[in-house]
Design a protein around this motif. Structure first.
Motif, PDB file in Angstrom:
ATOM      1  N   VAL A 180      46.011  49.241  77.694  1.00  0.00           N
ATOM      2  CA  VAL A 180      44.503  48.383  78.213  1.00  0.00           C
ATOM      3  C   VAL A 180      43.462  49.088  77.583  1.00  0.00           C
ATOM      4  CG1 VAL A 180      43.451  47.890  80.251  1.00  0.00           C
ATOM      5  CG2 VAL A 180      46.259  48.163  80.335  1.00  0.00           C
ATOM      6  N   SER A 181      42.481  48.210  77.313  1.00  0.00           N
ATOM      7  CA  SER A 181      41.400  49.016  76.713  1.00  0.00           C
ATOM      8  C   SER A 181      40.084  48.044  77.032  1.00  0.00           C
ATOM      9  CB  SER A 181      41.559  48.932  75.141  1.00  0.00           C
ATOM     10  OG  SER A 181      41.850  47.595  74.480  1.00  0.00           O
ATOM     11  N   PHE A 182      38.965  48.729  76.833  1.00  0.00           N
ATOM     12  CA  PHE A 182      37.550  48.468  77.319  1.00  0.00           C
ATOM     13  C   PHE A 182      36.835  48.033  76.082  1.00  0.00           C
ATOM     14  CE2 PHE A 182      39.096  50.418  80.971  1.00  0.00           C
ATOM     15  CZ  PHE A 182      38.810  49.785  82.104  1.00  0.00           C
ATOM     16  N   ASN A 183      35.815  47.051  76.193  1.00  0.00           N
ATOM     17  CA  ASN A 183      34.825  46.934  75.347  1.00  0.00           C
ATOM     18  C   ASN A 183      33.455  47.471  76.108  1.00  0.00           C
ATOM     19  OD1 ASN A 183      32.410  45.692  73.963  1.00  0.00           O
ATOM     20  ND2 ASN A 183      33.587  44.066  73.275  1.00  0.00           N
ATOM     21  N   LEU A 184      32.809  48.507  75.681  1.00  0.00           N
ATOM     22  CA  LEU A 184      31.896  49.382  76.366  1.00  0.00           C
ATOM     23  C   LEU A 184      30.473  49.093  75.684  1.00  0.00           C
ATOM     24  CD1 LEU A 184      31.161  51.246  78.503  1.00  0.00           C
ATOM     25  CD2 LEU A 184      31.465  53.343  76.816  1.00  0.00           C
ATOM     26  N   LYS A 185      29.537  48.510  76.365  1.00  0.00           N
ATOM     27  CA  LYS A 185      28.200  47.805  75.853  1.00  0.00           C
ATOM     28  C   LYS A 185      27.176  49.336  75.758  1.00  0.00           C
ATOM     29  CE  LYS A 185      28.688  43.336  77.536  1.00  0.00           C
ATOM     30  NZ  LYS A 185      27.637  42.044  78.255  1.00  0.00           N
ATOM     31  N   ARG A 186      26.239  49.155  76.085  1.00  0.00           N
ATOM     32  CA  ARG A 186      25.275  50.093  75.793  1.00  0.00           C
ATOM     33  C   ARG A 186      25.483  51.699  76.546  1.00  0.00           C
ATOM     34  NH1 ARG A 186      20.433  50.147  73.152  1.00  0.00           N
ATOM     35  NH2 ARG A 186      20.678  47.835  73.160  1.00  0.00           N
ATOM     36  N   GLY A 187      25.609  51.429  77.938  1.00  0.00           N
ATOM     37  CA  GLY A 187      25.708  52.546  78.797  1.00  0.00           C
ATOM     38  C   GLY A 187      27.246  53.353  78.956  1.00  0.00           C
ATOM     39  N   VAL A 211      45.515  53.925  77.250  1.00  0.00           N
ATOM     40  CA  VAL A 211      44.144  53.613  77.644  1.00  0.00           C
ATOM     41  C   VAL A 211      43.172  53.671  76.444  1.00  0.00           C
ATOM     42  CG1 VAL A 211      44.631  53.741  80.291  1.00  0.00           C
ATOM     43  CG2 VAL A 211      43.594  55.464  79.070  1.00  0.00           C
ATOM     44  N   GLY A 212      42.071  53.136  76.673  1.00  0.00           N
ATOM     45  CA  GLY A 212      41.098  53.399  75.449  1.00  0.00           C
ATOM     46  C   GLY A 212      39.886  52.351  75.468  1.00  0.00           C
ATOM     47  N   LEU A 213      39.366  52.123  74.179  1.00  0.00           N
ATOM     48  CA  LEU A 213      38.360  51.414  73.746  1.00  0.00           C
ATOM     49  C   LEU A 213      38.727  50.491  72.655  1.00  0.00           C
ATOM     50  CD1 LEU A 213      34.894  53.429  73.940  1.00  0.00           C
ATOM     51  CD2 LEU A 213      36.094  52.110  75.797  1.00  0.00           C
ATOM     52  N   ASN A 214      38.253  49.268  72.674  1.00  0.00           N
ATOM     53  CA  ASN A 214      38.703  48.366  71.555  1.00  0.00           C
ATOM     54  C   ASN A 214      37.402  47.563  71.567  1.00  0.00           C
ATOM     55  OD1 ASN A 214      39.476  46.354  73.685  1.00  0.00           O
ATOM     56  ND2 ASN A 214      39.451  45.003  71.821  1.00  0.00           N
ATOM     57  N   CYS A 215      36.931  46.899  70.116  1.00  0.00           N
ATOM     58  CA  CYS A 215      36.016  45.990  69.967  1.00  0.00           C
ATOM     59  C   CYS A 215      34.665  46.533  70.428  1.00  0.00           C
ATOM     60  CB  CYS A 215      36.077  44.749  70.646  1.00  0.00           C
ATOM     61  SG  CYS A 215      35.447  43.337  69.731  1.00  0.00           S
ATOM     62  N   GLY A 216      33.656  45.899  70.078  1.00  0.00           N
ATOM     63  CA  GLY A 216      32.093  46.247  70.626  1.00  0.00           C
ATOM     64  C   GLY A 216      31.795  47.367  69.745  1.00  0.00           C
ATOM     65  N   ARG A 217      32.333  48.517  70.003  1.00  0.00           N
ATOM     66  CA  ARG A 217      31.757  49.724  69.356  1.00  0.00           C
ATOM     67  C   ARG A 217      32.140  50.118  68.026  1.00  0.00           C
ATOM     68  NH1 ARG A 217      29.676  54.254  73.500  1.00  0.00           N
ATOM     69  NH2 ARG A 217      28.391  53.018  74.878  1.00  0.00           N
ATOM     70  N   GLY A 218      31.561  50.613  66.886  1.00  0.00           N
ATOM     71  CA  GLY A 218      32.018  51.214  65.837  1.00  0.00           C
ATOM     72  C   GLY A 218      32.682  52.663  66.174  1.00  0.00           C
ATOM     73  N   PRO A 219      33.162  52.852  64.899  1.00  0.00           N
ATOM     74  CA  PRO A 219      33.797  54.452  64.911  1.00  0.00           C
ATOM     75  C   PRO A 219      33.001  55.480  65.718  1.00  0.00           C
ATOM     76  CG  PRO A 219      34.280  53.479  63.045  1.00  0.00           C
ATOM     77  CD  PRO A 219      33.070  52.482  63.634  1.00  0.00           C
ATOM     78  N   ALA A 220      31.663  55.615  65.164  1.00  0.00           N
ATOM     79  CA  ALA A 220      30.896  56.561  65.510  1.00  0.00           C
ATOM     80  C   ALA A 220      30.483  56.733  66.974  1.00  0.00           C
ATOM     81  CB  ALA A 220      29.438  56.385  64.517  1.00  0.00           C
ATOM     82  N   THR A 221      30.511  55.691  67.624  1.00  0.00           N
ATOM     83  CA  THR A 221      30.121  55.513  69.150  1.00  0.00           C
ATOM     84  C   THR A 221      31.473  55.213  69.960  1.00  0.00           C
ATOM     85  OG1 THR A 221      29.419  53.031  68.779  1.00  0.00           O
ATOM     86  CG2 THR A 221      27.875  54.647  68.828  1.00  0.00           C
ATOM     87  N   THR A 222      32.553  54.996  69.472  1.00  0.00           N
ATOM     88  CA  THR A 222      33.934  54.924  70.114  1.00  0.00           C
ATOM     89  C   THR A 222      34.523  56.308  70.231  1.00  0.00           C
ATOM     90  OG1 THR A 222      34.227  52.443  69.273  1.00  0.00           O
ATOM     91  CG2 THR A 222      36.300  54.143  69.982  1.00  0.00           C
ATOM     92  N   LEU A 223      34.403  57.105  69.112  1.00  0.00           N
ATOM     93  CA  LEU A 223      35.032  58.608  69.440  1.00  0.00           C
ATOM     94  C   LEU A 223      34.604  59.296  70.303  1.00  0.00           C
ATOM     95  CD1 LEU A 223      37.511  59.837  67.831  1.00  0.00           C
ATOM     96  CD2 LEU A 223      35.849  60.803  66.236  1.00  0.00           C
ATOM     97  N   PRO A 224      33.320  59.530  70.581  1.00  0.00           N
ATOM     98  CA  PRO A 224      32.863  60.444  71.495  1.00  0.00           C
ATOM     99  C   PRO A 224      33.252  60.028  73.010  1.00  0.00           C
ATOM    100  CG  PRO A 224      30.884  59.758  69.991  1.00  0.00           C
ATOM    101  CD  PRO A 224      31.899  58.997  69.734  1.00  0.00           C
ATOM    102  N   VAL A 225      33.466  59.006  73.171  1.00  0.00           N
ATOM    103  CA  VAL A 225      34.041  58.442  74.649  1.00  0.00           C
ATOM    104  C   VAL A 225      35.529  59.076  74.710  1.00  0.00           C
ATOM    105  CG1 VAL A 225      34.668  56.408  76.141  1.00  0.00           C
ATOM    106  CG2 VAL A 225      32.528  56.336  74.710  1.00  0.00           C
ATOM    107  N   LEU A 226      36.328  58.816  73.702  1.00  0.00           N
ATOM    108  CA  LEU A 226      37.613  59.650  73.642  1.00  0.00           C
ATOM    109  C   LEU A 226      37.615  60.797  73.774  1.00  0.00           C
ATOM    110  CD1 LEU A 226      39.319  57.007  71.224  1.00  0.00           C
ATOM    111  CD2 LEU A 226      38.897  56.669  73.627  1.00  0.00           C
ATOM    112  N   GLU A 227      36.678  61.523  73.075  1.00  0.00           N
ATOM    113  CA  GLU A 227      36.563  63.018  73.045  1.00  0.00           C
ATOM    114  C   GLU A 227      36.136  63.504  74.540  1.00  0.00           C
ATOM    115  OE1 GLU A 227      33.396  63.593  70.582  1.00  0.00           O
ATOM    116  OE2 GLU A 227      34.753  63.899  68.662  1.00  0.00           O
ATOM    117  N   GLU A 228      35.624  62.571  75.101  1.00  0.00           N
ATOM    118  CA  GLU A 228      35.171  63.142  76.792  1.00  0.00           C
ATOM    119  C   GLU A 228      36.273  62.797  77.552  1.00  0.00           C
ATOM    120  OE1 GLU A 228      31.916  61.955  80.304  1.00  0.00           O
ATOM    121  OE2 GLU A 228      31.589  61.072  78.150  1.00  0.00           O
ATOM    122  N   ALA A 229      37.204  61.872  77.253  1.00  0.00           N
ATOM    123  CA  ALA A 229      38.193  61.598  78.120  1.00  0.00           C
ATOM    124  C   ALA A 229      39.179  62.807  77.978  1.00  0.00           C
ATOM    125  CB  ALA A 229      39.012  60.366  77.546  1.00  0.00           C
ATOM    126  N   LYS A 230      39.347  63.160  76.710  1.00  0.00           N
ATOM    127  CA  LYS A 230      40.338  64.341  76.431  1.00  0.00           C
ATOM    128  C   LYS A 230      39.745  65.622  77.280  1.00  0.00           C
ATOM    129  CE  LYS A 230      43.599  63.265  73.527  1.00  0.00           C
ATOM    130  NZ  LYS A 230      44.867  63.982  73.797  1.00  0.00           N
TER     131      LYS A 230
END
Length: 353
Positions: A180-187, A211-230
């Protein structure tokens, strides 16, 4: 002859193996002239099924471990918008059969797909019953067509919709793993106000296998969200499936990137080419995600086979497409092969470049 069924998703993740799931069918078929931007309904599935089968094979050739059934946006709401509700079941069943055929032929995993329905309305709770019915019929078609190795439930803008999708998978596709993955907008929050880190944690606790993110965000703005999840201690495997565009802090989601040559017009979706990542950038972010511990990866809208190959090779793999990976040692002007003529010593080529 079909190949033996491959090792399953959960077994691979438990063994710390990385699974690549190539996506991006909507954008790729739009670029090829077989799908209309805007509606983004996968009509190509029934109009040109041979092309869909071909792209499945192309992605596997490039290194994808998964054949993803092309049922993204093949749901009742999208079919209603373009006036083709009568073809809803045909599109879903055809897409599932195509994916199963290629997965069996190539010995890869086959994934079913459900996605955002675009009907979530915080002010009108009736959306939930309609959404439940739409998820139910797609999941029942998956099961009637022989099931799948796992289900990808993706691109949710609201936690409530993602949670409902997970519940429906557990009810109508019992025993099948689910990503299951999310498309996260600006915030940092989803459109129903739930913070992304809370949403990932809640889905993990509710039994999502990835769980994670797909679409919407490019690599540079996706990876920090996953780093925080870790950092927050989420132990459930994470999904890294960005778009291949150079998003940044000002525009973390590619839907707000602007065309600098056209008075700041929004570039999405037709004028995004200047923001495409290079293959080397895709490879670099793949290595960063892997070092973080991410083991489910892919590329979403904007993907093409060369990006999937770059991801696979960054993980140390040599898919069949690697036979044709660039070898600049053979290049006439930049090459180092000793049998090449040294054009740098030829008067005719001096200052040519």
């Amino acid at each position: 002859m079909s190949k033996p069924r491959p090792k399953g998703l959960l077994a691979r993740l438990q063994d710390d193996e990385t699974v690549i799931c190539a996506e991006g069918y909507l954008f790729e078929f739009e670029r090829r002239g077989y799908l209309q931007a805007g509606g983004y309904v996968p009509e190509v599935v029934i109009e040109h099924p041979e092309l869909v089968e071909g792209l499945h094979r192309e992605f596997v050739h490039a290194g994808s471990d998964v054949v993803l059934a092309f049922t993204y946006y093949a749901h009742r709401e999208k079919m209603r918008i373009i006036g083709r509700e009568a073809d809803l079941e045909k599109i879903n069943r055809t897409a599932l059969r195509l994916a199963r055929k290629v997965a069996d032929d190539t010995g890869t995993l086959m994934a079913g797909n459900i996605c955002n329905l675009n009907i979530y309305d915080q002010a009108d709770p009736s959306w939930e019953g309609r959404a439940h019915a739409m998820f139910k019929e797609q999941l029942e078609w998956i099961m009637e067509e022989g099931g799948c190795d796992f289900i990808l439930a993706e691109t949710f803008f609201a936690y409530a919709e993602a949670k409902l999708a997970l519940e429906c998978v557990r009810k109508y596709a019992k025993g099948i793993p689910v990503v299951v993955s999310f498309n996260l907008k600006r915030g940092d929050d989803l459109i129903d106000g739930v913070l992304i880190q809370d949403a990932l944690r809640r889905l993990a606790e509710a039994g999502a296998d990835v769980v994670g993110l797909n679409c919407g965000r490019g690599p540079a703005t996706t990876l920090p969200v996953l780093e925080e999840a870790k950092q927050n201690g989420i132990e459930t495997p994470l999904a890294f499936v960005p778009v291949p565009y150079r998003t940044d802090a000002e525009n973390p989601n590619f839907m707000t990137l602007k065309d600098v040559n056209d008075n700041g017009k929004i570039a999405f979706p037709l004028d995004l080419d200047p923001w495409l990542c290079s293959r080397s950038q895709i490879a670099s972010y793949t290595r960063k995600a892997h070092a973080l511990g991410v083991r489910f990866m892919g590329i979403c809208c904007g993907n093409a086979s060369h990006f999937t190959r770059a991801m696979a090779e960054a993980l140390g793999r040599q898919p069949p497409a690697s036979r044709y990976t660039a070898d600049m040692s053979k290049h006439a002007y930049y090459g180092t092969d000793p049998t090449l003529i040294d054009f740098n010593t030829q008067e005719v080529c001096k200052n040519k470049f």
